[in-house]
Design a protein around this motif. Sequence first.
Motif, short mmCIF file in Angstrom:
data_model
loop_
_atom_site.label_atom_id
_atom_site.label_comp_id
_atom_site.label_asym_id
_atom_site.label_seq_id
_atom_site.Cartn_x
_atom_site.Cartn_y
_atom_site.Cartn_z
N GLU A 25 0.83 -1.21 0.00
CA GLU A 25 0.00 0.00 0.00
C GLU A 25 0.86 1.26 0.00
OE1 GLU A 25 -2.47 -0.44 3.40
OE2 GLU A 25 -3.84 -1.88 2.46
N LYS B 55 1.34 4.14 -2.94
CA LYS B 55 1.21 5.56 -2.64
C LYS B 55 2.40 6.34 -3.20
CE LYS B 55 0.33 8.66 1.29
NZ LYS B 55 0.17 8.73 2.78
N SER C 111 2.02 9.38 -5.86
CA SER C 111 2.21 10.76 -5.40
C SER C 111 3.65 11.10 -5.05
CB SER C 111 1.33 11.02 -4.17
OG SER C 111 -0.01 10.71 -4.45
#
Length: 287
Positions: free
Chosen positions: A261, A265, A269
């Motif tokens: 996860e 991310k 970003s």
Amino acid sequence: MNILDDLKLQYKLGGIAMRVIYWNIACFLISLVFFYQYSGGGFDYPNWLALSSDPQVFMFKPWTLLTYAFFHGSFLHLFFNMIVLNFASQLFLTFFTQKQYLGVYILGTIFSGIIFTLSYYVLNISAPIVGASAAIMAVLAAVTTYQPLMGVRLMFVGSVKLWHVTAVILILDLMQLRLDNTGGHISHLAGALFGFIYMKSLQNGTDLSVIISKILDFFTNLFKKSPSTPFTKVHKNYKKPTEKVTSRIVTKDKTQQQIDEILDKISQSGYDCLTKEEKEFLFKAGK
């Protein structure tokens, strides 16, 4: 997590482009210790690191065709090169692999170094050269050849086409060719030429970066320990055990799921979007 741990994590997760930037910065810091002349205010690189245009020096130190691209003449030289390298790297890796990226960087360095030495030999000029500019131009020109109309946003400028950026850099090199740092501008143009040649060859089915990949794979396998096969005793009266029926669904444990996860991310970003706790978790998990 301290700054050193943060840098280690960025180096580990940043990919080949981030590592090349780190290598350049590390070489510059080493240069400050061993090669900076504080009295004269400049670097004095030995001819076994900088690329010399003198054939008598160059022929006996061929490795300088590569080492020169990891050293710089000043902090500003390094700073602006790393900004352009980061820009070109992100664009290139949008379409191509990390192995192709490293291949273009290294081959662009070697090609530009050869053009520089030949040019200065013909012009009867003897001077050394350092800097990653030629390799950077190879990466930038390659991705520009592939996607010239790609839109990019520049600070204080706004949205422009990628080929506009590359064209401006090349025009500036051409304008300054007969002024100061002639050798540097020759190597920049040679790097751009290699990037163009590489991409055209790739579009025709020939990936020149495979040369570097095979060389690196050879040395990697050379120093890699081959797994030892333990001796197994064979019994004649061996009864095959009954196979257990197991589910084909593999579930991830909580730690791996959390790592995935966080990596998702980062890919969406960037690393800087992580919280302090997420950075610490990734660092501990990577140990």
